[in-house]
Motif scaffolding. Sequence first.
Motif, mmCIF file in Angstrom:
data_model
loop_
_atom_site.group_PDB
_atom_site.id
_atom_site.type_symbol
_atom_site.label_atom_id
_atom_site.label_comp_id
_atom_site.label_asym_id
_atom_site.label_seq_id
_atom_site.Cartn_x
_atom_site.Cartn_y
_atom_site.Cartn_z
ATOM 1 N N UNK A 174 37.770 49.687 37.127
ATOM 2 C CA UNK A 174 37.834 50.931 36.415
ATOM 3 C C UNK A 174 37.989 50.202 34.861
ATOM 4 N N UNK A 175 37.591 51.251 33.826
ATOM 5 C CA UNK A 175 37.738 50.771 32.386
ATOM 6 C C UNK A 175 39.110 50.025 32.053
ATOM 7 N N UNK A 176 40.133 50.804 32.530
ATOM 8 C CA UNK A 176 41.540 50.324 32.009
ATOM 9 C C UNK A 176 41.889 48.885 32.656
ATOM 10 N N UNK A 177 41.061 48.436 33.586
ATOM 11 C CA UNK A 177 41.566 47.087 34.020
ATOM 12 C C UNK A 177 40.562 46.053 33.598
ATOM 13 N N UNK A 178 39.791 46.518 32.460
ATOM 14 C CA UNK A 178 39.165 45.434 31.551
ATOM 15 C C UNK A 178 38.084 44.905 32.255
ATOM 16 N N UNK A 179 37.375 45.633 33.295
ATOM 17 C CA UNK A 179 36.418 44.995 33.988
ATOM 18 C C UNK A 179 35.284 44.827 33.195
ATOM 19 N N UNK A 180 34.829 45.313 32.116
ATOM 20 C CA UNK A 180 33.645 45.047 31.031
ATOM 21 C C UNK A 180 33.646 43.563 30.696
ATOM 22 N N UNK A 181 35.089 43.143 30.227
ATOM 23 C CA UNK A 181 35.306 42.010 29.702
ATOM 24 C C UNK A 181 34.951 40.879 30.738
ATOM 25 N N UNK A 182 35.388 41.206 32.057
ATOM 26 C CA UNK A 182 35.436 40.273 33.069
ATOM 27 C C UNK A 182 33.845 40.017 33.264
ATOM 28 N N UNK A 186 31.405 36.397 32.947
ATOM 29 C CA UNK A 186 30.548 36.172 34.082
ATOM 30 C C UNK A 186 29.367 35.706 33.708
ATOM 31 N N UNK A 187 28.624 36.837 32.928
ATOM 32 C CA UNK A 187 27.349 36.614 32.489
ATOM 33 C C UNK A 187 27.221 35.441 31.481
ATOM 34 N N UNK A 188 28.132 35.263 30.636
ATOM 35 C CA UNK A 188 28.042 34.210 29.544
ATOM 36 C C UNK A 188 28.745 32.810 30.141
ATOM 37 N N UNK A 189 29.119 32.606 31.421
ATOM 38 C CA UNK A 189 29.563 31.398 31.886
ATOM 39 C C UNK A 189 28.960 31.197 33.465
ATOM 40 N N UNK A 194 32.801 34.021 39.540
ATOM 41 C CA UNK A 194 33.786 34.725 39.219
ATOM 42 C C UNK A 194 33.966 35.781 40.481
ATOM 43 N N UNK A 195 34.838 36.419 40.731
ATOM 44 C CA UNK A 195 35.277 36.955 42.104
ATOM 45 C C UNK A 195 36.143 38.144 41.449
ATOM 46 N N UNK A 196 35.579 39.709 41.687
ATOM 47 C CA UNK A 196 36.422 40.492 41.659
ATOM 48 C C UNK A 196 36.969 41.341 42.907
ATOM 49 N N UNK A 221 24.421 36.157 39.287
ATOM 50 C CA UNK A 221 24.368 35.810 40.400
ATOM 51 C C UNK A 221 25.752 34.966 40.758
ATOM 52 N N UNK A 222 26.536 34.764 39.608
ATOM 53 C CA UNK A 222 27.995 34.183 39.847
ATOM 54 C C UNK A 222 29.070 34.934 39.890
ATOM 55 N N UNK A 223 28.838 36.347 39.893
ATOM 56 C CA UNK A 223 29.946 37.377 40.065
ATOM 57 C C UNK A 223 29.876 37.861 41.329
ATOM 58 N N UNK A 224 30.915 37.878 42.324
ATOM 59 C CA UNK A 224 31.247 38.538 43.422
ATOM 60 C C UNK A 224 32.030 39.763 43.248
ATOM 61 N N UNK A 225 31.576 40.730 43.816
ATOM 62 C CA UNK A 225 32.258 41.909 43.952
ATOM 63 C C UNK A 225 32.692 42.223 45.508
#
Length: 338
Positions: A174-182, A186-189, A194-196, A221-225
Amino acid sequence: MIKVTMFSSAQKVAGQGVGSAYKELMRLLQTYLADDFTVRVNKYGRSDISHYHTIDPQFYLSTFFPNRGRKVGYVHFLPETLVGSLQIPKIFQKVVSWYIISFYKRMDQIIVVNPSFIPRLEEYGLDPDKITYIPNFVSKSEFYPLNTEQKEQLRVKYQIDPDKFVILGDGQVQKRKGIDDFYRLAQNNPQLQFIWAGGFSFGKMTDGYERYQQMIADPPANLLFTGIVPREQLNEYLNLADLFLLPSYDELFPMSVLEAFNTETPVLLRNLDLYKAIIDGYYLAAADYSQFNQAIQQLTQDSQQLKWWAQQSQKAAAYYSEEHLSQIWRDFYRKQLR
């Protein structure tokens, strides 16, 4: 023996901090304080203390019943934090806000897990003498550090590159958790993993649900939900991670941070005033995306700094231990009867 009745529906919703906090307190009462208290759940008979963990309408009505004893309420959220988490039509927001505060005012004593919420509750008209601060805690039997060999085995189990620097986030999507920054980090590194660990505990009621569904469906590719995971699996994810990152904009006392402390994982959080009152010195702080990114770059290149923050997590875990909190809860409940 003091009779305590717990009122809660938090255990019905997976992957949320209220349920974790409730489970930990129940475990503490049944393990450390079993000689002092008898505990029942959602029973409406005579009780010395009625402890309300959630604000269900049937629980609200029960506060008007006789023989409830001292009524104790847990403040897991305020009206403004709830609105920031769930999609509540504006026409109903005032009604929801009134109901939440009305519920809290029905209590003889209110418990907050963060002292920064006391003045905010005062603004809603609650008596500060009826507000007590007791921090959250987590069980060492469920969240604990593993050795190097075990961590290497977990990398194999979850098919994580053994040489990758792993950053773990945890909580509802959710937005409150700062998921957009997370997500952006991941996109820029792309060189980092990254794992959520978490999902939609409240389904389509979650604020921003449609947009976050699309993000989960097409991550870098480097972000796992992972979706919502059981606690034993969450302990494994925390142990295989090099860094725990929670970029939330608003929290009370996040259970996920305590869980990271218990596994001795270094912690990076958004620079929020409310954290300073409870865990100042135990975590690395960043104000915005740029500072988060800068901190990550430094930690990936400085193993000594990473080790130092792991040691701070270990110290925090010792302070917020079951042994320490069991005495606090024993004294609190006994004081209610006096």
